[in-house]
Design a protein around this motif. Structure first.
Motif, PDB file in Angstrom:
ATOM      1  N   ALA A 127      69.152  17.926  39.975  1.00 17.54           N
ATOM      2  CA  ALA A 127      67.872  17.609  40.626  1.00 17.54           C
ATOM      3  C   ALA A 127      67.941  16.205  41.219  1.00 17.54           C
ATOM      4  CB  ALA A 127      66.718  17.729  39.645  1.00 17.54           C
ATOM      5  N   MET A 128      68.673  16.091  42.310  1.00 13.90           N
ATOM      6  CA  MET A 128      68.783  14.799  42.987  1.00 13.90           C
ATOM      7  C   MET A 128      67.461  14.456  43.665  1.00 13.90           C
ATOM      8  SD  MET A 128      72.547  15.539  44.669  1.00 13.90           S
ATOM      9  CE  MET A 128      72.489  14.087  45.710  1.00 13.90           C
ATOM     10  N   LYS A 129      67.076  13.213  43.525  1.00 14.50           N
ATOM     11  CA  LYS A 129      65.826  12.756  44.132  1.00 14.50           C
ATOM     12  C   LYS A 129      65.993  11.296  44.510  1.00 14.50           C
ATOM     13  CE  LYS A 129      62.293  11.943  41.508  1.00 14.50           C
ATOM     14  NZ  LYS A 129      61.129  12.133  40.614  1.00 14.50           N
ATOM     15  N   GLY A 130      65.579  10.954  45.712  1.00 14.11           N
ATOM     16  CA  GLY A 130      65.704   9.564  46.122  1.00 14.11           C
ATOM     17  C   GLY A 130      65.170   9.343  47.506  1.00 14.11           C
ATOM     18  N   ASP A 131      65.495   8.199  48.053  1.00 14.63           N
ATOM     19  CA  ASP A 131      65.072   7.881  49.409  1.00 14.63           C
ATOM     20  C   ASP A 131      65.993   6.831  50.000  1.00 14.63           C
ATOM     21  OD1 ASP A 131      63.764   5.022  49.240  1.00 14.63           O
ATOM     22  OD2 ASP A 131      62.975   6.139  47.524  1.00 14.63           O
ATOM     23  N   VAL A 132      66.033   6.826  51.326  1.00 10.54           N
ATOM     24  CA  VAL A 132      66.738   5.807  52.098  1.00 10.54           C
ATOM     25  C   VAL A 132      65.678   4.986  52.818  1.00 10.54           C
ATOM     26  CG1 VAL A 132      68.375   5.355  53.949  1.00 10.54           C
ATOM     27  CG2 VAL A 132      68.766   7.273  52.381  1.00 10.54           C
ATOM     28  N   ARG A 133      65.720   3.687  52.632  1.00  8.91           N
ATOM     29  CA  ARG A 133      64.751   2.802  53.264  1.00  8.91           C
ATOM     30  C   ARG A 133      65.479   1.857  54.204  1.00  8.91           C
ATOM     31  NH1 ARG A 133      59.643   0.679  52.698  1.00  8.91           N
ATOM     32  NH2 ARG A 133      59.392  -1.530  53.204  1.00  8.91           N
ATOM     33  N   ILE A 134      64.972   1.745  55.425  1.00  9.67           N
ATOM     34  CA  ILE A 134      65.565   0.862  56.426  1.00  9.67           C
ATOM     35  C   ILE A 134      64.523  -0.143  56.853  1.00  9.67           C
ATOM     36  CG2 ILE A 134      66.653   0.721  58.691  1.00  9.67           C
ATOM     37  CD1 ILE A 134      67.663   3.539  58.326  1.00  9.67           C
ATOM     38  N   GLU A 135      64.881  -1.411  56.759  1.00  9.45           N
ATOM     39  CA  GLU A 135      64.016  -2.501  57.205  1.00  9.45           C
ATOM     40  C   GLU A 135      64.685  -3.214  58.369  1.00  9.45           C
ATOM     41  OE1 GLU A 135      63.147  -5.100  53.998  1.00  9.45           O
ATOM     42  OE2 GLU A 135      62.283  -3.538  52.707  1.00  9.45           O
ATOM     43  N   ASP A 136      63.953  -3.296  59.487  1.00  8.54           N
ATOM     44  CA  ASP A 136      64.486  -3.948  60.680  1.00  8.54           C
ATOM     45  C   ASP A 136      63.302  -4.311  61.578  1.00  8.54           C
ATOM     46  OD1 ASP A 136      65.761  -4.588  63.188  1.00  8.54           O
ATOM     47  OD2 ASP A 136      67.526  -3.514  62.463  1.00  8.54           O
ATOM     48  N   THR A 140      68.417   9.263  41.859  1.00 14.10           N
ATOM     49  CA  THR A 140      68.540   9.579  40.438  1.00 14.10           C
ATOM     50  C   THR A 140      68.678  11.087  40.290  1.00 14.10           C
ATOM     51  OG1 THR A 140      66.149   9.786  40.092  1.00 14.10           O
ATOM     52  CG2 THR A 140      67.122   7.601  39.791  1.00 14.10           C
ATOM     53  N   SER A 141      69.311  11.494  39.170  1.00 10.80           N
ATOM     54  CA  SER A 141      69.433  12.912  38.903  1.00 10.80           C
ATOM     55  C   SER A 141      69.936  13.110  37.484  1.00 10.80           C
ATOM     56  CB  SER A 141      70.399  13.578  39.884  1.00 10.80           C
ATOM     57  OG  SER A 141      70.620  14.936  39.550  1.00 10.80           O
ATOM     58  N   THR A 167      75.877  16.064  28.742  1.00  6.38           N
ATOM     59  CA  THR A 167      74.680  15.945  29.567  1.00  6.38           C
ATOM     60  C   THR A 167      74.331  14.468  29.744  1.00  6.38           C
ATOM     61  OG1 THR A 167      73.184  16.087  27.667  1.00  6.38           O
ATOM     62  CG2 THR A 167      73.779  18.146  28.784  1.00  6.38           C
ATOM     63  N   LEU A 168      73.720  14.178  30.876  1.00 13.83           N
ATOM     64  CA  LEU A 168      73.180  12.849  31.159  1.00 13.83           C
ATOM     65  C   LEU A 168      71.713  13.004  31.511  1.00 13.83           C
ATOM     66  CD1 LEU A 168      75.891  11.123  33.400  1.00 13.83           C
ATOM     67  CD2 LEU A 168      75.292  10.536  31.053  1.00 13.83           C
ATOM     68  N   LYS A 169      70.893  12.233  30.846  1.00 15.41           N
ATOM     69  CA  LYS A 169      69.480  12.267  31.183  1.00 15.41           C
ATOM     70  C   LYS A 169      69.253  11.717  32.571  1.00 15.41           C
ATOM     71  CE  LYS A 169      64.927  10.880  29.438  1.00 15.41           C
ATOM     72  NZ  LYS A 169      64.218  10.140  28.369  1.00 15.41           N
ATOM     73  N   GLU A 170      70.063  10.710  32.942  1.00 16.61           N
ATOM     74  CA  GLU A 170      69.874  10.119  34.264  1.00 16.61           C
ATOM     75  C   GLU A 170      71.170   9.504  34.753  1.00 16.61           C
ATOM     76  OE1 GLU A 170      66.376   7.558  36.145  1.00 16.61           O
ATOM     77  OE2 GLU A 170      67.705   6.316  34.910  1.00 16.61           O
ATOM     78  N   PRO A 189      62.753  10.111  52.529  1.00 18.91           N
ATOM     79  CA  PRO A 189      62.822  10.720  51.190  1.00 18.91           C
ATOM     80  C   PRO A 189      63.666  11.991  51.237  1.00 18.91           C
ATOM     81  CG  PRO A 189      60.694  11.144  52.207  1.00 18.91           C
ATOM     82  CD  PRO A 189      61.429  10.251  53.155  1.00 18.91           C
ATOM     83  N   PHE A 190      64.345  12.288  50.120  1.00 17.69           N
ATOM     84  CA  PHE A 190      65.172  13.484  50.087  1.00 17.69           C
ATOM     85  C   PHE A 190      65.239  14.026  48.663  1.00 17.69           C
ATOM     86  CE2 PHE A 190      68.141  10.043  49.185  1.00 17.69           C
ATOM     87  CZ  PHE A 190      68.879  10.532  48.115  1.00 17.69           C
ATOM     88  N   ILE A 191      65.541  15.299  48.581  1.00 16.43           N
ATOM     89  CA  ILE A 191      65.830  15.971  47.322  1.00 16.43           C
ATOM     90  C   ILE A 191      67.071  16.829  47.560  1.00 16.43           C
ATOM     91  CG2 ILE A 191      63.448  16.006  46.501  1.00 16.43           C
ATOM     92  CD1 ILE A 191      63.276  18.909  47.420  1.00 16.43           C
ATOM     93  N   GLY A 192      67.709  17.258  46.459  1.00 12.73           N
ATOM     94  CA  GLY A 192      68.890  18.075  46.650  1.00 12.73           C
ATOM     95  C   GLY A 192      69.603  18.348  45.350  1.00 12.73           C
ATOM     96  N   SER A 193      70.805  18.902  45.473  1.00 14.17           N
ATOM     97  CA  SER A 193      71.621  19.233  44.317  1.00 14.17           C
ATOM     98  C   SER A 193      73.083  19.198  44.706  1.00 14.17           C
ATOM     99  CB  SER A 193      71.260  20.624  43.770  1.00 14.17           C
ATOM    100  OG  SER A 193      71.551  21.616  44.742  1.00 14.17           O
TER     101      SER A 193
END
Length: 885
Positions: free
Chosen positions: A451-460, A435-436, A413-416, A471-475
């Motif tokens: 329990a994947m959780k994260g986000d994609v940020r675009i600066e322009d 992270t998951s 197992t991995l905590k993160e 933002p997104f969640i998934g598995s």
């Protein structure tokens, strides 16, 4: 007493003399070559291999048993193919150790050693039977030792006092060994082998791997060893040349190590390894490749261990993605893998790599400070890795982290699990953070990012507000027994829900299926338009005031830009099926609703079918195809689409309006956009109703031409337009057009425009050059109704007259001209009969009275000649310059 002692001494002397005579007779009569056939028989019975000794065997007995052979070969098991051979070998065996079943050999000298090592389709080597039953060295030396033992004379027997010495034993007959020795050799009892040293010169080892297809050989092999015996460490030094056919190799190798092996326990180790290779190794051109450290392996327990290992490589990589100035290193202070105990231990493992790709350089680092996995527990310090790419105006960085290692050898197992990456190109920055927790079951061979959780940020700067986030969640689940991977992602894009699911099976050659569903997808938020900034004005020198800006000049052609390559060869290895459904989609300014498509890619062919969308009050339907040879095709249909808004959003210039039904069936081939344009072949059909052609008003153009003729002598010359003007348009009730393309060149096969006033059809030429973006089309305009339409009453004198109009020039600067010379005599006669020429003759035939009396003309237009005039020629001369002739 003295008599007894005297008899004993005499008996000893007699025995000694008899022994000497027996040895002398043996040396004169013993022929070691008589045992060739028996040795070959013993080897074949034991190993099912054929032993052949072509040269003579030379034997010496004192001070040691010396053996010298030439032309020896050993076949593969149950085959006539040669497994190993030697040109010559020479060694000596100590006599007394043989009595205690020990083989003590002086220095062994071998020249011309050759071996052919083969791994079959099932992964088994052709020397497996030799290693499993006894070592290869023992297999080769045991028969020779048996023959050397056979060469010893039988010991003399002594009886009681006064007994006579037995006669010397005669040499055994050919093809026979003493029964005990033959039994010993046939039984396979292992000798304790002790070799003072091995000196191998000019050897060759040929390698054939039927699993991978590899073919290689080691030539000019020289090997020197110290004292060799089982389960005792000894020095080994070697050098040679590695030649490979597949993969290609041409490298020199040199190395030293302290080796220890025990065939009975199947343990092997090499300490103080120092191997240096330089040359070509497949795609690697190694300036130097060095391996140092200690390695050990136990076949019984399947345990591998390494300590103080350093692998250093410098050189260049070839291939499709060449790497220059490559430097890579692997440092392993401590590593232990014990499969029988399900244990893994790693201490301070570090990997580094850097080099230069064709358009960027890379830097890779990976560290595992401490990791311990056993059936009882799994623990360790965080594992980290980074990848950096720079070049071509881009910077890419990815960081990977694993922390909170737990569980045991069965269930890790991995905590993160953490991924943090970013790409920067110019003013645009894209960042991914995810992270998951993670788990992996070793026995069931399956795991998950639960329990994947994260986000994609675009600066322009081109984005509204300068940035946005997704933002997104998934598995993600992987099952290696089922050979399956499944992932589900739920994201929010511009306040709209996006769901993505992918499933991959047969992971070695994956078959991928996916579904993408979104309420709304605006590609401009992900890929905003590029804003080209004007260069700053040059700075003034020496404090002088900056010069006034010059007047703007006409735009010069831009320097050619290297076209982006299109390479669809990846389709050869893709097996993909998917469905897309998007409620609203926007690409640049083009918008559509209820977009749907089904994708299928297999065997180098991509097909997008079921392509549907609600598009500008109409419908889109059709399919698109592509293959690995860069051949693209489209079979599309647009039904009752509002062309004005569509063309305006597509090209920022709506030259055609109306409700249109358009059918497109084209195909092209190429690796760049210009090549694809130049290869376009197929047909485009358009049926448009109740619309307008913007940029030209055909009726107004005819009126301007008529007014020019009417006022040619009045001094009032009206302007006649010759360039497209978006303020003008020709209204129509229907427009039918068919355009056929052949390798980027279009021909208008059909053109019928019906307006209340006019009828327009195609003439000659009727070409459309999309490669050079040029148009050259002649249209025939005929006035059919002067009671309605755009200024119909003003053109009643042109009714039923066909006037050719030529439209030509670059797409962005089209011009048009009335082709009066193309009217012809027949058209002129029809115009005369219709009353047009009477009108023109009244204007052309008049001569001002002042000029007739010699006075200065009242008009700046020169007076026409007094001789009879050709009306057609007069019309053409009068309109020359006004209508672009």
């Amino acid at each position: 007493m003295k008599v007894w002692l005297k008899r004993v001494l005499i008996s000893i002397v007699v025995v000694f003399l008899v022994a000497l005579v027996g040895i002398a007779i043996f040396l004169l009569t013993f022929d070691p070559n008589a045992y060739k056939s028996k040795l070959e028989e013993i080897v074949y019975n034991r190993y099912q291999r054929s032993l052949a000794i072509k040269g003579d065997i030379e034997l010496s007995l004192f001070p040691r048993i010396g053996l010298s052979v030439q032309g020896v070969s050993l076949s593969d098991r149950n085959s006539t193919d040669t497994f190993a051979s030697i040109d010559s070998a020479r060694f000596a065996v100590a006599i007394w150790p043989l009595m205690s079943n020990r083989l003590v050999v002086d220095h062994v000298a071998v020249t011309g050693f050759k071996a052919w090592l083969i791994r079959d389709e099932h992964g088994a080597f052709n020397f497996r039977d030799l290693v499993e039953r006894q070592s290869a060295v023992a297999a080769l030396l045991a028969p020779a030792a048996a023959m050397a033992t056979a060469a010893l004379p039988a010991p003399a027997a002594s009886g009681a006092a006064g007994a006579q010495a037995a006669p010397p034993a005669p040499a055994p007959p050919a093809r026979q060994l003493p029964a005990a020795l033959a039994s010993h050799a046939a039984s396979g009892t292992d000798f304790q082998i002790d070799i003072a040293g091995l000196d191998l010169k000019n050897g060759e080892i040929h390698l054939f791997d039927k699993v991978t297809g590899s073919v290689a050989r080691v030539l000019q092999l020289d090997v020197n060893t110290g004292r060799m015996t089982f389960n005792q460490a000894f020095d080994v030094a070697l050098k040679g040349k590695l030649i490979g056919d597949f993969p290609v190799a041409d490298a020199n190798l040199e190395g030293q190590a302290v080796v220890k092996f025990n065939p009975e326990e199947q343990t092997y180790s090499a300490q103080k390894i120092n191997v240096l290779i330089n040359g070509k190794l497949g795609q690697l051109q190694a300036k130097s490749a060095t391996l140092r450290g200690n390695l050990a392996y136990s076949a019984y327990s399947e345990m591998f261990s390494a300590s103080n290992v350093e692998l250093l490589v410098q050189g260049e990589l070839g291939g499709d993605t060449p790497v220059k100035n490559l430097e890579t290193s692997l440092i392993v202070p401590q590593l232990k893998v014990d499969r029988s105990q399900a244990e893994l231990q790693v201490e301070k493992l570090a990997y580094r790599a850097k080099g230069n790709l064709p358009d960027q350089n890379f830097d890779i680092a990976f560290d595992a400070p401490s990791l311990s996995i056993s059936p009882e527990a799994a623990k360790g310090e965080p594992v980290s890795g980074t990848v950096k790419l720079r070049g071509g105006g881009k910077v890419l960085g990815v960081a990977l982290g694993l922390s909170g290692i737990g569980g045991d050898a069965q269930k890790l197992t991995l905590k993160e699990l953490k991924i943090d990456g970013g790409v920067k190109e110019g003013d645009r920055l894209v960042q991914l953070k995810m992270t998951s927790p993670a788990n992996w079951d070793m026995f069931e061979r399956k795991g998950a990012l639960s329990a994947m959780k994260g986000d994609v940020r675009i600066e322009d700067a081109a984005l509204p507000g300068g940035s946005f986030e997704i933002p997104f969640i998934g598995s993600l689940q992987a099952d290696l027994i089922k050979d399956e991977l499944v992932s589900e992602i739920n994201a929010v894009l511009s306040s709209s829900k996006l769901d993505f699911r992918v499933q991959a099976t047969n992971l070695k050659d994956p078959k991928v299926a996916f579904n993408l569903a979104a309420d709304k997808l605006d590609f401009n938020t992900v890929f905003p338009p590029v804003v080209v900034k004007a260069p700053p004005p040059p700075a003034a020198k020496d404090g002088a005031k900056p010069a006034a800006e010059p007047a703007p000049k006409a735009a010069e052609p831009a320097a050619p830009v290297a076209a982006n390559k299109l390479d669809l060869s990846f389709l050869n290895s893709v097996d993909l099926i998917g469905n897309i459904a998007i409620g609203e989609v926007k690409i640049k300014d083009v918008q559509a609703k209820q977009f749907a498509a089904a994708l299928r890619a297999v065997d180098g062919q991509l097909t997008i079918t079921g392509l549907k969308a609600d598009l500008y009050a109409g419908k889109l339907d059709g399919k698109i195809t592509a293959n690995s040879k860069n051949v693209l095709g489209a079979d599309l249909s647009l039904d009752n689409v509002a062309l004005g808004p569509l063309l305006q959003d597509l090209s920022q210039e709506g030259r055609l309006t109306g409700l249109g039904t358009i059918k497109i069936k084209v195909e092209t081939e190429g690796s760049t956009v210009p090549a694809l344009t130049a290869g376009l072949t197929g047909m485009v059909q358009a049926r448009v109703r109740d619309g307008a052609v913007k940029g030209i008003n055909v009726g107004q153009t005819l009126r301007e031409a008529r007014d020019a003729v009417r006022n040619m002598f009045s001094g009032q010359l009206p302007d006649v337009a010759t360039q497209f003007d978006m303020g003008r348009q020709t209204d129509f009730t229907s427009l039918d057009a068919d355009i056929e393309f052949n390798r980027g060149q279009g021909t208008i096969k059909k053109l019928n425009l019906v307006a209340p006033l006019l009828r327009v059809s195609q003439g000659t030429p009727a070409s459309l050059d999309i490669v050079n973006k040029q148009l050259d089309v002649s249209i025939n305009v005929r006035v059919v109704n002067t009671s309605t339409g755009q200024g119909g009453k003003e053109l009643d004198e042109l009714k039923n007259v066909t006037v050719p109009l030529r439209i030509s020039g670059p797409f962005d600067k089209l011009g048009y001209q009335v082709q009066w010379k193309e009217i012809g005599s027949k058209a002129v006669k029809e115009a005369v009969q219709g009353g047009l020429m009477d009108l023109l003759s009244n204007q052309i035939g008049k001569v001002p009275e002042a000029e007739a009396e010699g006075a200065a003309p009242a008009s700046p237009i020169p007076a026409p000649p007094k001789k009879p005039m050709d009306p057609v020629k007069s019309i053409g001369d009068a309109l020359k310059g006004l209508l672009g002739q």
